[in-house]
Design a protein around this motif. Sequence first.
Motif, mmCIF file in Angstrom:
data_model
loop_
_atom_site.group_PDB
_atom_site.id
_atom_site.type_symbol
_atom_site.label_atom_id
_atom_site.label_comp_id
_atom_site.label_asym_id
_atom_site.label_seq_id
_atom_site.Cartn_x
_atom_site.Cartn_y
_atom_site.Cartn_z
ATOM 1 N N ASN A 45 0.824 -1.202 0.000
ATOM 2 C CA ASN A 45 0.000 0.000 0.000
ATOM 3 C C ASN A 45 0.863 1.259 0.000
ATOM 4 O O ASN A 45 0.478 2.295 0.564
ATOM 5 C CB ASN A 45 -0.964 -0.004 1.196
ATOM 6 N N ARG A 46 2.003 1.186 -0.680
ATOM 7 C CA ARG A 46 2.859 2.365 -0.809
ATOM 8 C C ARG A 46 2.079 3.493 -1.483
ATOM 9 O O ARG A 46 1.170 3.256 -2.275
ATOM 10 C CB ARG A 46 4.103 2.050 -1.650
ATOM 11 N N LEU A 47 2.445 4.726 -1.189
ATOM 12 C CA LEU A 47 1.760 5.891 -1.738
ATOM 13 C C LEU A 47 1.656 5.830 -3.260
ATOM 14 O O LEU A 47 0.606 6.114 -3.833
ATOM 15 C CB LEU A 47 2.466 7.180 -1.298
ATOM 16 N N GLN A 48 2.740 5.420 -3.928
ATOM 17 C CA GLN A 48 2.713 5.358 -5.389
ATOM 18 C C GLN A 48 1.645 4.381 -5.875
ATOM 19 O O GLN A 48 0.966 4.632 -6.876
ATOM 20 C CB GLN A 48 4.068 4.916 -5.962
ATOM 21 N N LEU A 49 1.496 3.263 -5.175
ATOM 22 C CA LEU A 49 0.510 2.257 -5.580
ATOM 23 C C LEU A 49 -0.912 2.734 -5.327
ATOM 24 O O LEU A 49 -1.802 2.517 -6.158
ATOM 25 C CB LEU A 49 0.761 0.943 -4.846
ATOM 26 N N THR A 50 -1.147 3.370 -4.200
ATOM 27 C CA THR A 50 -2.508 3.842 -3.932
ATOM 28 C C THR A 50 -2.895 4.947 -4.917
ATOM 29 O O THR A 50 -4.049 5.024 -5.336
ATOM 30 C CB THR A 50 -2.683 4.310 -2.475
ATOM 31 N N ARG A 51 -1.931 5.758 -5.317
ATOM 32 C CA ARG A 51 -2.218 6.802 -6.313
ATOM 33 C C ARG A 51 -2.581 6.201 -7.666
ATOM 34 O O ARG A 51 -3.528 6.637 -8.307
ATOM 35 C CB ARG A 51 -1.018 7.728 -6.467
ATOM 36 N N VAL A 52 -1.823 5.229 -8.102
ATOM 37 C CA VAL A 52 -2.109 4.622 -9.406
ATOM 38 C C VAL A 52 -3.408 3.822 -9.351
ATOM 39 O O VAL A 52 -4.181 3.818 -10.311
ATOM 40 C CB VAL A 52 -0.921 3.784 -9.927
ATOM 41 N N ARG A 53 -3.690 3.179 -8.221
ATOM 42 C CA ARG A 53 -4.969 2.466 -8.082
ATOM 43 C C ARG A 53 -6.136 3.441 -8.182
ATOM 44 O O ARG A 53 -7.161 3.127 -8.785
ATOM 45 C CB ARG A 53 -5.025 1.701 -6.768
ATOM 46 N N LYS A 54 -5.994 4.634 -7.583
ATOM 47 C CA LYS A 54 -7.058 5.643 -7.662
ATOM 48 C C LYS A 54 -7.300 6.027 -9.124
ATOM 49 O O LYS A 54 -8.447 6.153 -9.558
ATOM 50 C CB LYS A 54 -6.669 6.874 -6.838
ATOM 51 N N MET A 55 -6.223 6.186 -9.884
ATOM 52 C CA MET A 55 -6.352 6.501 -11.305
ATOM 53 C C MET A 55 -7.045 5.347 -12.041
ATOM 54 O O MET A 55 -7.937 5.573 -12.858
ATOM 55 C CB MET A 55 -4.969 6.760 -11.905
ATOM 56 N N TRP A 56 -6.649 4.104 -11.731
ATOM 57 C CA TRP A 56 -7.266 2.943 -12.373
ATOM 58 C C TRP A 56 -8.756 2.852 -12.045
ATOM 59 O O TRP A 56 -9.554 2.463 -12.891
ATOM 60 C CB TRP A 56 -6.569 1.664 -11.959
ATOM 61 N N VAL A 57 -9.130 3.188 -10.813
ATOM 62 C CA VAL A 57 -10.552 3.188 -10.428
ATOM 63 C C VAL A 57 -11.308 4.166 -11.324
ATOM 64 O O VAL A 57 -12.369 3.832 -11.871
ATOM 65 C CB VAL A 57 -10.737 3.543 -8.936
ATOM 66 N N LYS A 58 -10.776 5.371 -11.500
ATOM 67 C CA LYS A 58 -11.430 6.375 -12.346
ATOM 68 C C LYS A 58 -11.563 5.904 -13.787
ATOM 69 O O LYS A 58 -12.511 6.255 -14.485
ATOM 70 C CB LYS A 58 -10.666 7.693 -12.290
ATOM 71 N N MET A 59 -10.602 5.089 -14.232
ATOM 72 C CA MET A 59 -10.624 4.564 -15.605
ATOM 73 C C MET A 59 -11.498 3.315 -15.730
ATOM 74 O O MET A 59 -11.677 2.798 -16.828
ATOM 75 C CB MET A 59 -9.194 4.224 -16.042
ATOM 76 N N GLY A 60 -11.997 2.810 -14.598
ATOM 77 C CA GLY A 60 -12.800 1.591 -14.626
ATOM 78 C C GLY A 60 -11.985 0.326 -14.774
ATOM 79 O O GLY A 60 -12.503 -0.724 -15.158
ATOM 80 N N GLU A 61 -10.701 0.408 -14.468
ATOM 81 C CA GLU A 61 -9.785 -0.730 -14.620
ATOM 82 C C GLU A 61 -9.428 -1.409 -13.301
ATOM 83 O O GLU A 61 -8.578 -2.286 -13.274
ATOM 84 C CB GLU A 61 -8.491 -0.263 -15.300
ATOM 85 N N HIS A 62 -10.036 -0.975 -12.216
ATOM 86 C CA HIS A 62 -9.668 -1.487 -10.891
ATOM 87 C C HIS A 62 -10.914 -1.532 -10.029
ATOM 88 O O HIS A 62 -11.776 -0.649 -10.170
ATOM 89 C CB HIS A 62 -8.605 -0.569 -10.285
ATOM 90 N N PRO A 63 -11.079 -2.486 -9.154
ATOM 91 C CA PRO A 63 -10.134 -3.534 -8.772
ATOM 92 C C PRO A 63 -10.168 -4.712 -9.749
ATOM 93 O O PRO A 63 -11.155 -4.912 -10.452
ATOM 94 C CB PRO A 63 -10.630 -3.975 -7.386
ATOM 95 N N PRO A 64 -9.081 -5.480 -9.760
ATOM 96 C CA PRO A 64 -9.032 -6.652 -10.642
ATOM 97 C C PRO A 64 -9.927 -7.766 -10.101
ATOM 98 O O PRO A 64 -10.252 -7.794 -8.928
ATOM 99 C CB PRO A 64 -7.560 -7.065 -10.577
ATOM 100 N N ASN A 65 -10.289 -8.650 -10.960
ATOM 101 C CA ASN A 65 -11.000 -9.866 -10.541
ATOM 102 C C ASN A 65 -9.970 -10.901 -10.171
ATOM 103 O O ASN A 65 -9.315 -11.457 -11.038
ATOM 104 C CB ASN A 65 -11.898 -10.406 -11.659
ATOM 105 N N ILE A 66 -9.805 -11.122 -8.883
ATOM 106 C CA ILE A 66 -8.799 -12.090 -8.417
ATOM 107 C C ILE A 66 -9.512 -13.306 -7.889
ATOM 108 O O ILE A 66 -10.475 -13.227 -7.210
ATOM 109 C CB ILE A 66 -7.895 -11.461 -7.347
#
Length: 105
Positions: free
Chosen positions: A84-105
Amino acid sequence: MSILFPCHLVGKLEKENLCLACPSYNRYKATRQTAIDPNTQNEVKLFDPQQQLWADHFTWSEDTTEIVGLTTIGRATISTLKMNRLQLTRVRKMWVKMGEHPPNI
């Protein structure tokens, strides 16, 4: 999207022994097989994606930008691999906005 956990290869190097892994997680994991759960301070095994189910040990935060540990294994893995490093949470937020996150695991 790739599986976000490093694999520990056992035995021969064969196709069924391989899985995709995040390079930074691999660096943090190195040769570790165990880590300390930050809640209990107990040493536990790290999550093994070839032997365990992601959903048994992890879930997503309400906004899906952070991984939450459900078990000692999950918490120790998140902490040790700095999942949950800052860089990862930032990119996840961007992916959420793009509809690409969360992944189906």
